[in-house]
Design a protein around this motif. Structure first.
Motif, PDB file in Angstrom:
ATOM      1  N   LEU A 203      17.165 -18.903 -36.155  1.00 39.92           N
ATOM      2  CA  LEU A 203      17.181 -19.663 -37.403  1.00 39.92           C
ATOM      3  C   LEU A 203      18.398 -19.289 -38.251  1.00 39.92           C
ATOM      4  N   GLU A 204      18.704 -18.018 -38.332  1.00 38.42           N
ATOM      5  CA  GLU A 204      19.871 -17.627 -39.124  1.00 38.42           C
ATOM      6  C   GLU A 204      21.151 -18.199 -38.531  1.00 38.42           C
ATOM      7  N   GLN A 205      21.220 -18.242 -37.215  1.00 40.02           N
ATOM      8  CA  GLN A 205      22.417 -18.813 -36.586  1.00 40.02           C
ATOM      9  C   GLN A 205      22.535 -20.300 -36.910  1.00 40.02           C
ATOM     10  N   VAL A 206      21.405 -21.019 -36.903  1.00 36.53           N
ATOM     11  CA  VAL A 206      21.435 -22.437 -37.268  1.00 36.53           C
ATOM     12  C   VAL A 206      21.928 -22.601 -38.700  1.00 36.53           C
ATOM     13  N   THR A 214      25.284 -26.045 -47.497  1.00 34.42           N
ATOM     14  CA  THR A 214      24.820 -27.431 -47.337  1.00 34.42           C
ATOM     15  C   THR A 214      23.307 -27.525 -47.182  1.00 34.42           C
ATOM     16  N   VAL A 215      22.628 -26.378 -47.096  1.00 30.34           N
ATOM     17  CA  VAL A 215      21.191 -26.370 -46.777  1.00 30.34           C
ATOM     18  C   VAL A 215      20.380 -26.212 -48.056  1.00 30.34           C
ATOM     19  N   ALA A 216      19.616 -27.249 -48.400  1.00 29.92           N
ATOM     20  CA  ALA A 216      18.785 -27.212 -49.602  1.00 29.92           C
ATOM     21  C   ALA A 216      17.493 -26.456 -49.367  1.00 29.92           C
ATOM     22  N   ALA A 217      16.847 -26.686 -48.211  1.00 30.37           N
ATOM     23  CA  ALA A 217      15.500 -26.148 -48.019  1.00 30.37           C
ATOM     24  C   ALA A 217      15.214 -25.894 -46.552  1.00 30.37           C
ATOM     25  N   VAL A 240      11.505 -15.561 -42.831  1.00 28.90           N
ATOM     26  CA  VAL A 240      12.092 -16.816 -43.312  1.00 28.90           C
ATOM     27  C   VAL A 240      12.316 -16.742 -44.817  1.00 28.90           C
ATOM     28  N   ARG A 241      11.377 -16.153 -45.536  1.00 26.46           N
ATOM     29  CA  ARG A 241      11.541 -15.967 -46.985  1.00 26.46           C
ATOM     30  C   ARG A 241      12.815 -15.158 -47.279  1.00 26.46           C
ATOM     31  N   GLU A 242      13.061 -14.115 -46.501  1.00 25.25           N
ATOM     32  CA  GLU A 242      14.257 -13.291 -46.702  1.00 25.25           C
ATOM     33  C   GLU A 242      15.526 -14.080 -46.427  1.00 25.25           C
ATOM     34  N   LEU A 243      15.512 -14.919 -45.379  1.00 21.48           N
ATOM     35  CA  LEU A 243      16.694 -15.730 -45.086  1.00 21.48           C
ATOM     36  C   LEU A 243      16.949 -16.736 -46.212  1.00 21.48           C
ATOM     37  N   CYS A 244      15.894 -17.316 -46.746  1.00 27.74           N
ATOM     38  CA  CYS A 244      16.064 -18.256 -47.860  1.00 27.74           C
ATOM     39  C   CYS A 244      16.661 -17.549 -49.075  1.00 27.74           C
ATOM     40  N   ASP A 245      16.180 -16.360 -49.378  1.00 29.97           N
ATOM     41  CA  ASP A 245      16.732 -15.599 -50.501  1.00 29.97           C
ATOM     42  C   ASP A 245      18.193 -15.249 -50.258  1.00 29.97           C
ATOM     43  N   LYS A 246      18.513 -14.883 -49.030  1.00 34.38           N
ATOM     44  CA  LYS A 246      19.875 -14.472 -48.692  1.00 34.38           C
ATOM     45  C   LYS A 246      20.874 -15.613 -48.903  1.00 34.38           C
ATOM     46  N   TYR A 247      20.469 -16.834 -48.579  1.00 31.37           N
ATOM     47  CA  TYR A 247      21.404 -17.960 -48.612  1.00 31.37           C
ATOM     48  C   TYR A 247      21.136 -18.947 -49.749  1.00 31.37           C
ATOM     49  N   GLY A 248      20.253 -18.605 -50.669  1.00 33.14           N
ATOM     50  CA  GLY A 248      19.985 -19.474 -51.811  1.00 33.14           C
ATOM     51  C   GLY A 248      19.267 -20.759 -51.454  1.00 33.14           C
ATOM     52  N   ILE A 249      18.448 -20.709 -50.404  1.00 32.62           N
ATOM     53  CA  ILE A 249      17.745 -21.882 -49.883  1.00 32.62           C
ATOM     54  C   ILE A 249      16.328 -21.921 -50.446  1.00 32.62           C
ATOM     55  N   VAL A 250      15.847 -23.108 -50.751  1.00 32.09           N
ATOM     56  CA  VAL A 250      14.469 -23.268 -51.217  1.00 32.09           C
ATOM     57  C   VAL A 250      13.518 -23.185 -50.015  1.00 32.09           C
ATOM     58  N   PHE A 251      12.489 -22.362 -50.129  1.00 31.88           N
ATOM     59  CA  PHE A 251      11.502 -22.215 -49.061  1.00 31.88           C
ATOM     60  C   PHE A 251      10.272 -23.050 -49.407  1.00 31.88           C
ATOM     61  N   ASP A 277       8.859 -21.108 -52.596  1.00 29.42           N
ATOM     62  CA  ASP A 277       9.294 -21.745 -53.842  1.00 29.42           C
ATOM     63  C   ASP A 277       8.449 -22.977 -54.142  1.00 29.42           C
ATOM     64  N   LEU A 278       8.024 -23.665 -53.083  1.00 30.42           N
ATOM     65  CA  LEU A 278       7.188 -24.848 -53.199  1.00 30.42           C
ATOM     66  C   LEU A 278       6.117 -24.795 -52.118  1.00 30.42           C
ATOM     67  N   LEU A 279       4.909 -25.185 -52.467  1.00 27.08           N
ATOM     68  CA  LEU A 279       3.810 -25.226 -51.511  1.00 27.08           C
ATOM     69  C   LEU A 279       3.194 -26.613 -51.572  1.00 27.08           C
ATOM     70  N   THR A 280       3.072 -27.272 -50.433  1.00 25.19           N
ATOM     71  CA  THR A 280       2.468 -28.601 -50.399  1.00 25.19           C
ATOM     72  C   THR A 280       1.055 -28.506 -49.846  1.00 25.19           C
ATOM     73  N   PHE A 281       0.180 -29.382 -50.372  1.00 28.86           N
ATOM     74  CA  PHE A 281      -1.222 -29.373 -49.957  1.00 28.86           C
ATOM     75  C   PHE A 281      -1.736 -30.805 -49.941  1.00 28.86           C
ATOM     76  N   ALA A 282      -2.889 -31.000 -49.338  1.00 26.90           N
ATOM     77  CA  ALA A 282      -3.629 -32.275 -49.351  1.00 26.90           C
ATOM     78  C   ALA A 282      -4.963 -32.008 -48.648  1.00 26.90           C
ATOM     79  N   LYS A 283      -5.360 -32.901 -47.759  1.00 24.38           N
ATOM     80  CA  LYS A 283      -6.528 -32.784 -46.897  1.00 24.38           C
ATOM     81  C   LYS A 283      -7.679 -31.964 -47.473  1.00 24.38           C
ATOM     82  N   GLY A 284      -7.681 -30.649 -47.218  1.00 19.03           N
ATOM     83  CA  GLY A 284      -8.833 -29.822 -47.548  1.00 19.03           C
ATOM     84  C   GLY A 284      -9.093 -29.613 -49.017  1.00 19.03           C
TER      85      GLY A 284
END
Length: 465
Positions: A203-206, A214-217, A240-251, A277-284
């Protein structure tokens, strides 16, 4: 209270079926090839078909009836709200939306304490991505293969399973990557620790090759659901949370399917000690009694729109009937220990019994899950791990498995080469064991078919995805 069974009305059932086939356009289906089952009533963990057969619902319909069917407390809450205030425009405050938002935020991880309500999971993910792009000023979103995020335009492009293909023009700003899946590892890993480490390195390589600026989230299902119920190895979500923090990406964590008790916890990311940073929900959130979804925001995103308008909204955002159902459902979950029940049933009943079935049935390649969220992966050969159906498709073996399950009184959830065991979180031990006993018989049938079709796999054009 159990309702007395009533004899089915054959003419009414036939009329329902006739009108469906004449006028209803079904999702994800070739219309002329459909033969939908008529459902006439439901209660608890059971549904009844048009012929009067009772089926133990191990699908929770679409993995959403977490509190079971027709829960009287929630049904009455909806009826009371309909008599009081059936609808209201979203710019006005109303008590049910305020109450539902409070209850959701109190159970969300970390500092997530505001809710933007939507009508379901797909538009929740659409809005989460929009928020991330507007906050960062970046265009791209990374999501994993073997995932599902909804059927609307952005959500289907974020999806990583074959349903994306007919809708994907390659211009959505979405980049896919491989997530951890040890049973079919893309990283030649032999342990969960290796799989986690190599998946994070990939993931970090991607991120680096796409250009972090260029990566928002990054959008992830907490546990990929329809794609296979692949539990993330310990440390993956935190990585993944650490990678988002490292590169300023929204998780963004998609808990549309896992949230509100499905895995024996309110939310998987909270259980893992990870705050997105954001959590999506529905269904349950309200067991699908009235359509509802949403995005839970923390300060990073909410502050961005403190003095600038958020360019998005819905006519039915925070609909009072849906929010009344959510407030009632969350109250019931807490009051009746429903989430603890889901965890206990998974740990003490479903997990051990599936492990036994895996040992006894050669067609079972792997079982995995937690709470009331499990998958049984069916293969023609345990050594090669050849699936009994192709990714995104079906096969005679899977069709027979479904037919046998229904004949024996079990309504399963299936996808590709897997049977998913996803009953309501309210399921009792005796009901769970009833379903597992039926599954045992279904697997007997699958074993027989697999033994007779190993030589025919080329005819079915089955390939390990």
């Amino acid at each position: 209270m159990t309702l007395p069974p009533s004899a089915p009305d054959a003419r009414a059932t036939a009329r329902t079926y006739e009108l469906d086939r004449r006028h209803v356009f079904h999702s994800w289906s070739a219309q002329a090839e459909l033969d939908p089952m008529v459902i006439t009533r439901a209660e608890g963990c059971y549904v009844w078909d048009g012929e009067g057969n009772r089926l133990l619902d191990f699908s929770s319909q679409l993995v959403n009836t977490n509190i079971g069917h027709q829960h009287p407390y929630v049904v009455e809450a909806i009826a009371h709200q309909a008599r009081t205030l059936a609808t209201v425009a979203p710019q006005h405050a109303n008590d049910q939306r305020s109450q539902a938002a409070r209850l959701i935020c109190e159970r969300a991880p970390g500092d997530l304490d505001r809710v933007f309500f939507t009508n379901g999971g797909a538009d929740a993910n659409e809005h989460a991505v929009r928020m991330a792009r507007l906050t960062t000023g970046r265009p791209k979103v990374l999501s994993r293969y073997r995932s599902y995020h909804g059927g609307t335009q952005t959500a289907i492009n974020l999806t990583g399973d074959p349903r994306r293909w007919p809708n994907d023009n390659g211009d959505s700003g979405v980049v896919h990557f491989f997530g951890p899946y040890l049973y079919r590892s893309h990283f030649d890993a032999e342990t969960e620790a290796e799989e986690c480490r190599r998946a994070l390195a990939h993931l970090e390589q991607v991120i680096e090759l796409e250009g972090p600026q260029t990566v928002a989230a990054i959008l992830l299902e907490a546990v990929p659901g329809t794609a296979g119920i692949m539990l993330p190895p310990p440390g993956y979500l935190a990585g993944v949370r650490e990678l988002c923090d490292k590169y300023g990406i929204v998780f963004i964590v998609d808990e549309v399917m896992t949230g509100f008790g499905r895995t024996g916890a309110w939310f998987v990311c909270d259980d893992e000690g990870v705050v997105p940073d954001l959590l999506t929900f529905a269904k349950g959130v309200n067991s699908g009694y009235v359509p509802l979804g949403g995005v839970v925001l923390g300060d990073r995103i909410a502050d961005h729109f403190a003095h600038r308008p958020y360019p998005g909204g819905l006519t039915y955002s925070g609909h009072p009937l849906a929010c009344a159902a959510a407030a009632a459902a969350i109250t019931v979950m807490e009051r009746d220990g429903i989430i603890d029940n889901a965890r206990r049933i998974g740990t003490e009943v479903i997990g051990p019994e599936l492990a036994r079935l895996a040992r006894e049935h050669p067609s079972v390649g792997e079982v995995r899950g937690r709470g009331v969220f499990w998958a049984v992966e069916l293969v023609t050969d345990r050594n090669t791990r050849q699936p009994v159906a192709p990714s995104g498709g079906s096969s005679p073996v899977m069709a027979e498995a479904v037919r046998t399950a229904k004949k024996l009184g079990l309504l399963p959830f299936t996808n590709s080469n897997r049977i998913h065991l996803v009953p309501p979180c309210t399921i009792t031990e005796s009901e769970a064991r009833e379903g597992l006993r039926i599954l045992d018989e279904v697997l007997d049938r699958v074993d027989t078919l697999v033994q007779g079709t190993r030589e025919d796999s080329d005819r079915w054009n089955l390939r390990t995805p």
